[in-house]
Scaffold this motif. Structure first.
Motif, PDB file in Angstrom:
ATOM      1  N   PRO A  87       0.818  -1.230   0.000  1.00 28.04           N
ATOM      2  CA  PRO A  87       0.000   0.000   0.000  1.00 28.04           C
ATOM      3  C   PRO A  87       0.849   1.276   0.000  1.00 28.04           C
ATOM      4  O   PRO A  87       0.342   2.352  -0.316  1.00 28.04           O
ATOM      5  N   ARG A  88       2.116   1.174   0.361  1.00 26.84           N
ATOM      6  CA  ARG A  88       2.984   2.359   0.409  1.00 26.84           C
ATOM      7  C   ARG A  88       3.704   2.631  -0.916  1.00 26.84           C
ATOM      8  O   ARG A  88       4.349   3.653  -1.087  1.00 26.84           O
ATOM      9  N   THR A  89       3.619   1.691  -1.857  1.00 26.35           N
ATOM     10  CA  THR A  89       4.344   1.868  -3.124  1.00 26.35           C
ATOM     11  C   THR A  89       3.788   3.059  -3.891  1.00 26.35           C
ATOM     12  O   THR A  89       2.581   3.163  -4.099  1.00 26.35           O
ATOM     13  N   LYS A  90       4.692   3.948  -4.318  1.00 27.40           N
ATOM     14  CA  LYS A  90       4.260   5.158  -5.022  1.00 27.40           C
ATOM     15  C   LYS A  90       4.722   5.148  -6.471  1.00 27.40           C
ATOM     16  O   LYS A  90       4.081   5.721  -7.347  1.00 27.40           O
ATOM     17  N   ALA A  91       5.843   4.523  -6.730  1.00 26.90           N
ATOM     18  CA  ALA A  91       6.421   4.608  -8.075  1.00 26.90           C
ATOM     19  C   ALA A  91       7.318   3.416  -8.361  1.00 26.90           C
ATOM     20  O   ALA A  91       7.755   2.709  -7.448  1.00 26.90           O
ATOM     21  N   ILE A  92       7.558   3.203  -9.659  1.00 32.67           N
ATOM     22  CA  ILE A  92       8.535   2.210 -10.122  1.00 32.67           C
ATOM     23  C   ILE A  92       9.611   2.987 -10.864  1.00 32.67           C
ATOM     24  O   ILE A  92       9.304   3.872 -11.667  1.00 32.67           O
ATOM     25  N   MET A  93      10.867   2.675 -10.575  1.00 32.58           N
ATOM     26  CA  MET A  93      11.961   3.342 -11.270  1.00 32.58           C
ATOM     27  C   MET A  93      12.836   2.321 -11.998  1.00 32.58           C
ATOM     28  O   MET A  93      13.804   1.810 -11.445  1.00 32.58           O
ATOM     29  N   PRO A  94      12.473   1.999 -13.267  1.00 32.81           N
ATOM     30  CA  PRO A  94      13.340   1.107 -14.033  1.00 32.81           C
ATOM     31  C   PRO A  94      14.616   1.845 -14.450  1.00 32.81           C
ATOM     32  O   PRO A  94      14.581   3.058 -14.679  1.00 32.81           O
ATOM     33  N   VAL A  95      15.709   1.116 -14.516  1.00 27.81           N
ATOM     34  CA  VAL A  95      16.987   1.679 -14.980  1.00 27.81           C
ATOM     35  C   VAL A  95      17.306   1.009 -16.311  1.00 27.81           C
ATOM     36  O   VAL A  95      17.272  -0.218 -16.406  1.00 27.81           O
ATOM     37  N   HIS A  96      17.579   1.791 -17.348  1.00 30.50           N
ATOM     38  CA  HIS A  96      17.918   1.217 -18.664  1.00 30.50           C
ATOM     39  C   HIS A  96      19.416   0.917 -18.670  1.00 30.50           C
ATOM     40  O   HIS A  96      20.226   1.667 -19.211  1.00 30.50           O
ATOM     41  N   LEU A  97      19.761  -0.203 -18.034  1.00 35.58           N
ATOM     42  CA  LEU A  97      21.171  -0.460 -17.736  1.00 35.58           C
ATOM     43  C   LEU A  97      22.014  -0.737 -18.977  1.00 35.58           C
ATOM     44  O   LEU A  97      21.599  -1.493 -19.861  1.00 35.58           O
ATOM     45  N   TYR A  98      23.173  -0.143 -19.004  1.00 33.50           N
ATOM     46  CA  TYR A  98      24.178  -0.299 -20.077  1.00 33.50           C
ATOM     47  C   TYR A  98      23.701   0.268 -21.412  1.00 33.50           C
ATOM     48  O   TYR A  98      24.354   0.080 -22.433  1.00 33.50           O
ATOM     49  N   GLY A  99      22.515   0.922 -21.429  1.00 31.69           N
ATOM     50  CA  GLY A  99      22.018   1.484 -22.688  1.00 31.69           C
ATOM     51  C   GLY A  99      20.897   0.688 -23.327  1.00 31.69           C
ATOM     52  O   GLY A  99      20.511   0.966 -24.458  1.00 31.69           O
ATOM     53  N   GLN A 100      20.392  -0.312 -22.591  1.00 33.20           N
ATOM     54  CA  GLN A 100      19.292  -1.131 -23.123  1.00 33.20           C
ATOM     55  C   GLN A 100      18.017  -0.879 -22.307  1.00 33.20           C
ATOM     56  O   GLN A 100      17.973  -1.189 -21.121  1.00 33.20           O
ATOM     57  N   PRO A 101      16.967  -0.302 -22.922  1.00 29.03           N
ATOM     58  CA  PRO A 101      15.755  -0.017 -22.162  1.00 29.03           C
ATOM     59  C   PRO A 101      15.181  -1.262 -21.477  1.00 29.03           C
ATOM     60  O   PRO A 101      15.215  -2.363 -22.025  1.00 29.03           O
ATOM     61  N   ALA A 102      14.662  -1.039 -20.272  1.00 31.65           N
ATOM     62  CA  ALA A 102      13.995  -2.102 -19.522  1.00 31.65           C
ATOM     63  C   ALA A 102      12.710  -2.503 -20.262  1.00 31.65           C
ATOM     64  O   ALA A 102      12.283  -1.819 -21.192  1.00 31.65           O
ATOM     65  N   GLU A 103      12.106  -3.618 -19.849  1.00 32.29           N
ATOM     66  CA  GLU A 103      10.901  -4.150 -20.519  1.00 32.29           C
ATOM     67  C   GLU A 103       9.702  -3.275 -20.155  1.00 32.29           C
ATOM     68  O   GLU A 103       8.917  -3.588 -19.259  1.00 32.29           O
ATOM     69  N   MET A 104       9.552  -2.149 -20.868  1.00 34.64           N
ATOM     70  CA  MET A 104       8.651  -1.077 -20.437  1.00 34.64           C
ATOM     71  C   MET A 104       7.170  -1.410 -20.570  1.00 34.64           C
ATOM     72  O   MET A 104       6.368  -0.961 -19.747  1.00 34.64           O
ATOM     73  N   ASP A 105       6.752  -2.170 -21.574  1.00 35.45           N
ATOM     74  CA  ASP A 105       5.320  -2.463 -21.703  1.00 35.45           C
ATOM     75  C   ASP A 105       4.803  -3.158 -20.447  1.00 35.45           C
ATOM     76  O   ASP A 105       3.769  -2.785 -19.898  1.00 35.45           O
ATOM     77  N   ALA A 106       5.535  -4.174 -20.005  1.00 35.58           N
ATOM     78  CA  ALA A 106       5.121  -4.918 -18.809  1.00 35.58           C
ATOM     79  C   ALA A 106       5.158  -4.016 -17.578  1.00 35.58           C
ATOM     80  O   ALA A 106       4.257  -4.071 -16.732  1.00 35.58           O
ATOM     81  N   ILE A 107       6.177  -3.176 -17.482  1.00 31.41           N
ATOM     82  CA  ILE A 107       6.313  -2.279 -16.322  1.00 31.41           C
ATOM     83  C   ILE A 107       5.170  -1.259 -16.306  1.00 31.41           C
ATOM     84  O   ILE A 107       4.556  -1.006 -15.265  1.00 31.41           O
ATOM     85  N   LEU A 108       4.854  -0.706 -17.469  1.00 33.01           N
ATOM     86  CA  LEU A 108       3.780   0.291 -17.550  1.00 33.01           C
ATOM     87  C   LEU A 108       2.418  -0.336 -17.256  1.00 33.01           C
ATOM     88  O   LEU A 108       1.556   0.296 -16.639  1.00 33.01           O
ATOM     89  N   ASP A 109       2.232  -1.592 -17.667  1.00 33.41           N
ATOM     90  CA  ASP A 109       0.977  -2.304 -17.362  1.00 33.41           C
ATOM     91  C   ASP A 109       0.773  -2.434 -15.856  1.00 33.41           C
ATOM     92  O   ASP A 109      -0.313  -2.156 -15.342  1.00 33.41           O
ATOM     93  N   ILE A 110       1.824  -2.886 -15.179  1.00 34.53           N
ATOM     94  CA  ILE A 110       1.741  -3.053 -13.719  1.00 34.53           C
ATOM     95  C   ILE A 110       1.470  -1.698 -13.065  1.00 34.53           C
ATOM     96  O   ILE A 110       0.638  -1.578 -12.164  1.00 34.53           O
TER      97      ILE A 110
END
Ligand SMILES: *Cc1c(COP(=O)(O)O)cnc(C)c1O
Length: 368
Positions: free
Chosen positions: A125-148
Motif C-alpha cells: 500500500p505504500r508503493t508510489k512509483a517504479i523506477m526502471p533503470v535502462h542499464l548499459y544502454g538497453q531499455p527495460a521491458e517497459m510495456d510490462a512495467i507500464l501495465d503493472i
C-alpha cells in the motif's frame, strides 16, 4: 611495444569536434550569461524533441534529475519506490533523498534489467512509483512495467542515465514513463565537460513542477512558493551539449557497430556476450561480458594494458549505506551473481578496429 587501449577516450572525441565546441564555449564567455539563459533553453528544446517529449528541464546532475522527478511525482517520507539493486548507487540514493524507501526487485539474467515478473510481489500500500533503470544502454521491458503501474496507479520514472538515444518498440528512452532522467556525466553516451543532467516529460504539471524545484521553488525573481533546490544546468555545459547532441546518433551507431564486432570476435569462446532484444535499440553505453573467472581476467587484461571496469561490483542492497534497509546476501541472487561475473570492455565511438582486435585477443588468450 603495443599501445594501451583505454576504457573510454574523451580526448579523441573532443579532438573530433574541437572547433565547434570551442566556438560554443566562446559564445557563452562573450555574453557571460552563465546561469540559465539561451543555451540552456535551446538545449532543453532540442533534447525534448530528440526524445519525443513535450518538455525538458536541464539540471545539475543525473542524480538531481532523479531526485526532482521523484519529488514531482509526489514521492516522499513513508513511500516506497521499486527499483533494481543492480545499478549505480545514485538510483537508490535519489529515492532515499526524498525520504522514501527503495524496494529492490531482482533482474532478468539476460538483459540485467529489472525483471517485470517480480515487481507485482513487491508492491505494498505504500508503493508510489517504479523506477526502471535502462542499464548499459538497453531499455527495460517497459510495456510490462507500464501495465503493472497502470493497474496499481503507480508513477514510472525512467533512470535513462545510460540510455541517450536508445529505443523501445520504436520509441525513445525518455518518452516511455511519466518522467525520465538523464545524466551528462562526461563518459555517458552524451556527456558534457563537467556535471549535468536533465528531466524530460510531456505531463505539463509534472515537468512544470520539476522546472520550479530545480530553481529554488521560484515563481518569479524574488518569489518562492515552496522550497526547492539549487540544481540548475549551467550555460557552458548546455552550449557544449547542444553541439554534441548533433553527433549522438552517429556516435551511437558507431558503438552498435563495435558491439556487433565484439560479438563476432567472441562468438566461439566461453565469454557470455550482451543480449540485445529484437524490439529494443541498445546503444551500448557499456559493452559488458560475463565470465565466472572475471577477477582473474581483470588482472590479465590490466597487465595487457586493456582498460576495464566492473559495472557494478556491489549491488545496492549490500551497500554499507543501506544496511538499515535490512536486506541480506542471497536476497537477489541474480544481481549478486552478475556483480561477481560482469566486466565492461573498452567501448567508445572512436575505438579503432585495431584496438578492438587487441582487446579481443587479450581476452581470448585468457579464456581460450
Ligand atoms: C550516471 C548515472 C546516474 C547519476 O548521474 P550523475 O550525473 O553522475 O549524478 C544515475 N543512474 C545511473 C544508472 C547512472 O549511470
Amino acid at each position: 611495444m603495443t599501445t594501451n587501449v583505454p576504457l573510454v577516450d574523451l580526448q579523441a572525441q573532443y579532438a573530433s569536434i574541437k572547433p565547434e565546441v570551442d566556438a560554443a564555449i566562446q559564445r557563452v564567455l562573450n555574453h557571460c550569461g552563465f546561469i540559465m539563459g539561451p543555451e540552456v533553453q535551446a538545449f532543453e528544446e532540442a533534447f525534448a524533441a530528440y526524445c519525443g517529449t513535450e518538455q525538458a528541464v536541464g539540471v545539475a546532475t543525473g542524480t538531481a534529475a532523479l531526485h526532482l522527478a521523484l519529488l514531482a511525482c509526489g514521492v516522499g517520507p513513508g513511500d516506497e519506490v521499486i527499483t533494481t539493486p543492480f545499478t549505480f548507487f545514485a538510483s537508490g540514493e535519489a529515492i532515499s533523498q526524498t525520504g522514501a524507501r527503495p524496494v529492490f526487485v531482482d533482474i532478468d539474467p539476460l538483459t540485467y534489467n529489472i525483471d517485470p515478473q517480480r515487481i507485482a510481489a513487491a508492491i505494498t500500500p505504500r508503493t508510489k512509483a517504479i523506477m526502471p533503470v535502462h542499464l548499459y544502454g538497453q531499455p527495460a521491458e517497459m510495456d510490462a512495467i507500464l501495465d503493472i503501474a497502470r493497474q496499481h496507479h503507480l508513477r514510472v520514472v525512467e533512470d535513462a542515465a545510460q540510455a541517450h538515444g536508445a529505443a523501445y518498440r520504436g520509441r525513445r528512452a525518455g518518452s516511455l514513463g511519466d518522467l525520465a532522467c538523464f545524466s551528462f556525466y562526461p563518459s555517458k553516451n552524451l556527456g558534457c565537460y563537467g556535471d549535468g543532467g536533465l528531466v524530460v516529460g510531456s505531463d505539463a504539471e509534472l515537468i512544470g513542477h520539476v522546472r520550479k524545484l530545480r530553481d529554488h521553488g521560484r515563481v518569479s525573481k524574488y518569489e518562492h512558493d515552496e522550497l526547492g533546490w539549487g540544481y540548475r544546468l549551467d550555460a557552458l555545459q548546455a552550449a557544449i551539449l547542444g553541439v554534441k547532441l548533433r553527433y549522438l546518433d552517429e556516435w551511437n551507431a558507431a558503438r552498435r557497430a563495435h558491439a556487433e564486432r565484439y560479438d563476432e570476435l567472441f562468438a566461439d569462446t566461453e565469454v557470455i556476450t550482451p543480449t540485445a532484444l529484437e524490439h529494443i535499440q541498445h546503444i551500448y553505453h557499456c559493452y559488458v561480458i560475463r565470465t565466472p573467472r572475471r577477477d582473474e581476467l581483470i588482472e590479465h587484461l590490466k597487465a595487457e594494458g586493456v582498460g576495464v571496469v566492473i559495472h557494478y561490483p556491489l549491488p545496492l542492497h549490500l551497500q554499507p549505506a543501506y544496511k538499515g534497509l535490512g536486506y541480506r546476501r542471497g536476497d537477489f541472487p541474480i544481481s549478486e551473481a552478475c556483480a561477481r561475473e560482469v566486466l565492461s570492455l573498452p567501448l567508445y565511438p572512436e575505438l579503432t578496429n585495431e584496438q578492438q582486435e587487441r582487446v579481443a585477443e587479450s581476452v581470448k588468450a585468457f579464456v581460450g
